[in-house]
Scaffold this active site. Structure first.
Site, short mmCIF file in Angstrom:
data_model
loop_
_atom_site.label_atom_id
_atom_site.label_comp_id
_atom_site.label_asym_id
_atom_site.label_seq_id
_atom_site.Cartn_x
_atom_site.Cartn_y
_atom_site.Cartn_z
N ALA A 89 0.84 -1.20 0.00
CA ALA A 89 0.00 0.00 0.00
C ALA A 89 0.87 1.26 0.00
O ALA A 89 0.64 2.19 -0.78
CB ALA A 89 -0.92 -0.02 1.22
N VAL A 90 1.89 1.29 0.85
CA VAL A 90 2.74 2.49 0.93
C VAL A 90 3.70 2.54 -0.26
O VAL A 90 3.89 3.60 -0.87
CB VAL A 90 3.52 2.52 2.26
N SER A 139 6.73 -11.94 -5.92
CA SER A 139 6.25 -10.90 -6.83
C SER A 139 7.18 -10.66 -8.02
O SER A 139 6.89 -9.82 -8.87
CB SER A 139 6.10 -9.57 -6.08
N ARG A 158 13.81 3.94 14.14
CA ARG A 158 13.31 5.25 14.59
C ARG A 158 13.90 5.75 15.90
O ARG A 158 14.05 6.94 16.10
CB ARG A 158 11.79 5.19 14.75
N CYS A 176 2.68 7.15 11.28
CA CYS A 176 1.67 7.99 10.62
C CYS A 176 0.89 8.89 11.59
O CYS A 176 0.66 10.07 11.32
CB CYS A 176 0.72 7.09 9.83
N GLN A 213 -7.97 5.21 13.46
CA GLN A 213 -7.03 4.96 12.37
C GLN A 213 -7.57 4.00 11.30
O GLN A 213 -8.18 2.96 11.61
CB GLN A 213 -5.71 4.42 12.96
N GLY A 256 -3.44 1.52 7.05
CA GLY A 256 -2.21 1.56 7.86
C GLY A 256 -1.66 0.17 8.14
O GLY A 256 -0.48 0.02 8.47
N HIS A 286 -6.41 8.88 8.74
CA HIS A 286 -6.49 8.77 10.20
C HIS A 286 -7.11 10.07 10.76
O HIS A 286 -6.81 11.16 10.27
CB HIS A 286 -5.10 8.63 10.83
P1 A2P Z 1 5.05 -8.91 -1.74
O1 A2P Z 1 3.85 -8.30 -2.37
O2 A2P Z 1 5.95 -9.55 -2.74
O3 A2P Z 1 4.74 -9.80 -0.56
P2 A2P Z 1 1.72 -4.10 2.70
O4 A2P Z 1 2.28 -3.17 3.72
O5 A2P Z 1 0.70 -3.48 1.83
O6 A2P Z 1 1.27 -5.40 3.32
O7 A2P Z 1 2.97 -4.50 1.75
C1 A2P Z 1 4.13 -5.11 2.23
C2 A2P Z 1 5.23 -5.00 1.17
O8 A2P Z 1 6.41 -5.64 1.69
C3 A2P Z 1 4.89 -5.70 -0.12
O9 A2P Z 1 5.43 -4.98 -1.21
C4 A2P Z 1 5.59 -7.04 0.02
O10 A2P Z 1 5.93 -7.68 -1.17
C5 A2P Z 1 6.86 -6.57 0.72
N1 A2P Z 1 7.54 -7.71 1.32
C6 A2P Z 1 7.06 -8.60 2.23
N2 A2P Z 1 7.98 -9.56 2.50
C7 A2P Z 1 9.07 -9.26 1.74
C8 A2P Z 1 10.35 -9.87 1.55
N3 A2P Z 1 10.70 -10.97 2.20
N4 A2P Z 1 11.22 -9.27 0.69
C9 A2P Z 1 10.86 -8.17 0.02
N5 A2P Z 1 9.67 -7.54 0.15
C10 A2P Z 1 8.79 -8.08 0.99
#
Ligand code: A2P
Length: 340
Positions: free
Chosen positions: A15-16, A42, A101, A132, A159, A163, A244
């Site tokens: 999302a971010v 992905s 942080r 946030c 919120q 988030g 939020h």
């Molecule tokens: P992926 O879509 O391949 O799981 P959100 O905050 O919306 O849940 O998104 C989390 C983000 O963190 C997504 O882009 C997710 O990718 C990424 N992410 C989660 N686990 C990993 C990982 N092991 N390595 C790289 N990116 C990751």
């Protein structure tokens, strides 16, 4: 020709992360090369943002050697594991997670509040993006604190589910559908049903009975604005998709009128948009004001009738934009203006 930069977005499918890409485009950030990184699952996936198609790479085997700025938003565990890999290759990391942080030598930046402190990033190569809820509260109260010192803040937050990431947005949609179709409601992301409900827990519980989200507001207000300010927070998840809202109650060192506070916030340099009319709907709301905006909105400014020097107000902002992606891009803009 003005300089351009190689940018990597870590968590680009989230999302971010997706909002970071959108805001880089919206603000015409001088990007030479954009690397979109996510988990192995992905790899090769195409994402479309504002009509532009991007191909996702795996973070696992990404080489940060050519990266100037790495925007991390894939969770604290990923920042812990990969941020130093990026900085060792001379990339500057802007980290949206809570992992760095509270480290002393990592600047925690809200540009409108403490942008100047960015200069000490050189020690670690890392700049942290605050929580946030803290960001929008501090943007709203900084101009007041500059005029009349704030002693204590009592704050309750409302919120949005975004988030907690894309899966939480889906969970709220699924639960609304299940509820309206009289089906079983399943909760995977939140500990209780979020549709048509209000959950007084964000992040895990701490030993003192507060949640980590609440303590983030305490720690971060002290680090960013003023160590002398005491904060008493209650953070609550509500069934809102984006934005939020916060009921903020300030106790100040001296008496200040609601009109004076409004005058301070109306100043065009305050970083705040005041929406405050004593009529039906004369206040900002998440679904109305902040769907597509980067600003912090303030309304319901009034004197606290229960204490001497109190001011109450309502603060609303888009948590994915000002609360995360936009604040990170503002930090990147400060970086390239003065340091890179
Ligand atoms: P992926 O879509 O391949 O799981 P959100 O905050 O919306 O849940 O998104 C989390 C983000 O963190 C997504 O882009 C997710 O990718 C990424 N992410 C989660 N686990 C990993 C990982 N092991 N390595 C790289 N990116 C990751």
């Amino acid at each position: 020709m003005s300089k351009k930069y190689n940018i990597a977005v870590v968590g680009a499918t989230g999302a971010v992360g997706q909002m970071m890409i959108q805001i880089l485009l919206e603000r015409k950030f001088p990007v030479k090369k954009l690397d979109l990184l996510a988990s192995k699952n992905s790899e090769g996936k195409k994402i479309n943002i504002s009509g532009n198609n991007f191909k996702v790479k795996s973070l696992d085997n990404f080489d940060f050697q050519e990266t100037d700025i790495a925007l991390f938003s894939a969770g604290a565990a990923i920042s812990k594991k990969y941020a130093s890999h990026a900085t060792k290759n001379n990339a500057v990391v802007i980290d949206n997670t809570s992992f760095f942080r509270y480290e002393k030598n990592v600047p925690l930046i809200v540009p409108e509040v403490n942008g100047k402190e960015i200069s000490c990033y050189k020690e670690t190569g890392i700049i942290a993006n605050p929580n946030c809820s803290t960001i929008q509260m501090l943007v709203a109260i900084k101009p007041i604190h500059d005029v009349c010192k704030i002693k204590r803040i009592n704050v309750c937050t409302y919120q949005a589910v975004s988030g907690s990431g894309n899966l939480a947005i889906e969970e709220l949609k699924d639960q609304i559908n299940a509820y309206t179709q009289n089906k079983n409601i399943e909760s995977k992301i939140y500990p209780k049903q979020i549709a048509f409900n209000v959950i007084p827990q964000i992040d895990k519980f701490m030993d003192n009975g507060y949640t980590k989200e609440e303590m983030k507001m305490v720690w971060e207000t002290k680090k960013i604005l003023d160590d002398a300010i005491e904060v008493n927070p209650t953070t609550v998840r509500v069934p809102v998709f984006y934005g939020h809202s916060e009921a903020v109650h300030l106790e100040l060192e001296e008496k200040i009128s609601a009109n004076k506070v409004k005058e301070i916030l109306m100043d065009k340099n305050s970083g705040v948009i005041l929406v405050d009319e004593h009529k039906d709907g004369g206040y900002p709301c998440a679904a109305n004001e902040c769907e597509d905006s980067n600003e912090v909105f303030v309304g319901r400014v009034r004197e606290d009738i229960s204490i001497q020097n109190g001011i109450n107000m309502w603060v609303v902002s888009n948590n994915i934009r000002k609360g995360a992606a936009y604040n990170s891009i503002q930090i990147a803009e400060l970086l390239i203006k003065d340091y890179l």
